[in-house]
Design a protein around this motif. Structure first.
Motif, short mmCIF file in Angstrom:
data_model
loop_
_atom_site.label_atom_id
_atom_site.label_comp_id
_atom_site.label_asym_id
_atom_site.label_seq_id
_atom_site.Cartn_x
_atom_site.Cartn_y
_atom_site.Cartn_z
N UNK A 181 -13.20 -20.23 0.57
CA UNK A 181 -12.42 -19.79 1.67
C UNK A 181 -12.61 -18.44 1.83
N UNK A 182 -12.96 -18.09 3.15
CA UNK A 182 -13.24 -16.80 3.72
C UNK A 182 -11.97 -16.04 4.03
N UNK A 183 -11.67 -15.41 3.05
CA UNK A 183 -10.23 -14.71 3.33
C UNK A 183 -10.28 -13.55 4.29
N UNK A 184 -11.25 -12.94 4.34
CA UNK A 184 -11.43 -11.53 5.38
C UNK A 184 -13.17 -11.98 5.74
N UNK B 251 -3.73 -10.70 5.39
CA UNK B 251 -3.05 -9.58 5.10
C UNK B 251 -2.97 -9.02 3.53
N UNK B 252 -2.49 -9.81 2.95
CA UNK B 252 -2.23 -9.48 1.21
C UNK B 252 -3.55 -9.29 0.86
N UNK B 253 -4.72 -10.13 1.12
CA UNK B 253 -5.67 -9.83 0.42
C UNK B 253 -6.33 -8.55 0.86
N UNK B 254 -6.21 -8.14 2.10
CA UNK B 254 -6.58 -6.86 2.56
C UNK B 254 -5.89 -5.64 1.81
#
Lengths: 261, 304
Positions: A14-17, A40-43
């Motif tokens: 999964x590419x989160x960002x 958002x939370x990953x960031x």
């Protein structure tokens, strides 16, 4: 104040960002919105050092923050709250607040025995600050209650109060109003505006409540599938086709978002 | 007179174990560090103090401080490589560390200088008792009890002061996860290392008191089983409560020694009875876990 440049992060497949770039101006309130799973939370976790990014750069006050532990980033003045409130159950509300201020004299083992008077004075000063903040987040009556006994919304308020106690330069707030009742949200909006005006703090917040976003944000950044799809003032964002599409698969309008929240 | 002697002996043991349970309570009860190798500090304190006093002919007080220092240092050092381990793995790592030290003393008999002191599996005897010549055989245990009580009170005051200070606030927040203290700028690893060092040095103090009381130490006195007896004290007495830790030590020590008297009433062999003490402690732990999860004395709420 904060510059995020081309940040990538993936979890397994999964590419989160996927190459996020934006900056946050000093003394501004910036909203970070996007559907669930948009990164958002990953960031937030990457900015505050809890996750390592795969690629890209992050600058805070012009200085690159890279590969340093979360507590060091916090010491630089980046304060964050968590989406799911991190609340030590067996500490009272007041203790939670007193825990927050950085580098207290009494945190050193030897100081505990060598400077009991200094610590007492420090504690008294912190208590005064804590009472003020408790009034602000309306938890004063619960000050001697174990934090674990608070409701979900109250834990959110406690997290907000606690991060205010630590007096950060940049606040990263992860859904500060989730589960908080509407009248109190109103007070929080006023409080956040005051913070910016009086203390000159900078706020970056993840929020699903569009009312809050439109009311306090100078700028809004929209993420979808790990990419920034729009950036602008709340008014501009409201009219942005891409945003509406991401949020509602193009089926409805901004007003619906309003109702939703 | 036999009973008085026994009571003095029991009180000395209670005092020494109360110091151990206070120090484990700081690590487990307050900081959430599941230390399954606490006996290592007990062992190090006993051995280092013995070496200093017996082999190097230094005074008791230096042995005591040396034992505390080395045990504390060991606590500090083992928390470096284990700093990033999760609770369960951490427990295994500390258990292993304790066994490594015990087996070291079991096999390396040169550490006590050879010669008259056998060391290794034979143990070391003839450990001098402090100020022994000033007392008669009869009154000496009372004097030693006084030494133990002074050490216990000092330990209690130091650990209690720490747990009620801002330092204590930070370690209590670490107990429930690293995320929050990290986000508030607390160097969690360092706090953990400090807690291991302080807890370790008081564990060492207990070991030193134990060695000089019995006058004989050997590696098989420091088996992992000892750690679990200390754990039982913390669990029964009440974790994160310093008074509870002392009460737990008293109760477990009473249970531990109770089977001694049972032989007069129950027709079971003494050897079997000795093994039954561990059963008694096991039952005590189970009962505590089932009916009073927080122990006899609950954690005290900090009020301002």
């Amino acid at each position: 104040m904060l510059k995020v440049e081309n940040v990538h992060k993936s979890f397994g497949g999964i590419l989160a960002l996927n190459g996020v770039t934006f900056s946050v101006e000093p003394n501004s309130i910036t909203g970070l919105i996007g559907p669930n799973g948009s990164g958002k939370s990953t960031l937030f976790n990457i900015i505050s050092g809890f996750y390592n990014k795969d690629r890209g750069e992050i600058y805070f006050k012009g200085k690159k923050i890279e590969g340093i532990e979360p507590y060091r980033i916090a010491m630089l003045g980046v304060g964050r709250t968590f989406q799911i409130s991190e609340v030590p159950e067996k500490m009272t509300v007041l203790e939670n607040l007193l825990l927050a201020p950085k580098s207290q004299i009494g945190e050193g083992i030897f100081n505990v025995f060598l400077h009991p008077l200094k610590i007492k004075r420090e504690n008294e000063k912190l208590l005064k600050d804590a009472y003020e903040i408790l009034e602000l987040v309306q938890l004063y009556h619960l000050r001697n209650e174990y934090a674990g006994n608070l409701s979900g919304g109250q834990k959110k308020l406690l997290s907000l109060g606690r991060i205010l106690m630590s007096d950060p330069i940049l606040l990263l707030l992860d859904e500060p109003t989730a589960g908080v009742n509407p009248t109190l949200i109103r007070d929080l909006i006023i409080a956040m505006k005051n913070l910016r005006a009086e203390k000159g703090q900078t706020i970056l917040l993840v929020e699903h409540n569009m009312k809050v976003i439109s009311e306090i944000c100078d700028r809004v950044i929209v993420l979808d599938f790990g990419k920034k799809i729009a950036e602008g003032t709340p008014e501009e964002i409201q009219k942005n086709e891409k945003v509406l599409e991401a949020y509602l698969s193009g089926s409805s309008k901004w007003e619906l978002l309003h109702e939703d929240s | 007179m036999g009973l008085v002697n026994f009571l003095v002996y029991l009180s000395i043991m209670m005092g020494i174990y109360a110091i151990l349970s206070l120090s484990l309570n700081l690590q487990y009860g307050f900081t959430g560090l599941a230390n399954f190798g606490h006996v290592v500090f007990f062992c190090l304190g006993a051995y280092i103090s013995t070496i200093i006093v017996l082999v190097f002919k230094m005074p008791f007080i230096l042995g005591l401080l040396g034992g505390m220092f080395v045990a504390g240092l060991f606590g500090y050092i083992i928390s470096i490589p284990t700093a990033n381990l999760k609770e369960d793995y951490w427990a295994i790592a500390t258990l292993a560390a304790a066994e490594i030290v015990r087996i070291f003393f079991l096999n390396e008999d040169w550490v006590v200088g050879g010669g008259p002191y056998q060391g290794g599996a034979f143990g070391i005897g003839g450990i001098p008792q402090p100020l022994r010549s000033l007392f008669s055989a009869h009154t000496y245990p009372f004097f030693y009890l006084a030494i133990v009580l002074v050490c216990l009170v000092a330990t209690y005051i130091i650990i209690n002061t720490l747990t009620q200070s801002p330092f204590g606030r930070v370690i209590k927040s670490i107990r429930e996860g690293d995320n929050l203290p990290q986000a508030l700028g607390k160097d969690v690893k360092r706090f953990r290392m400090k807690v291991m060092a302080i807890g370790g040095s008081f564990g060492g103090l207990a070991g030193c008191l134990w060695a000089h009381y019995h006058g004989f130490i050997s590696p098989n006195q420091f088996l992992p089983l000892e750690t679990f007896i200390i754990w039982a004290m913390v669990i029964v007495g009440g974790k994160a409560n310093n008074k509870g830790a002392i009460l737990g030590a008293v109760i477990v020590m009473i249970f531990y020694n109770s089977t001694r008297f049972l032989k007069d009433y129950i027709p079971i062999e003494a050897v079997t009875l000795a093994s039954l003490r561990m059963v008694a402690i096991g039952i005590l732990i189970v009962v505590a876990m089932l009916f009073m999860k927080e122990g006899l004395i609950k954690e005290k709420k900090t009020l301002y």
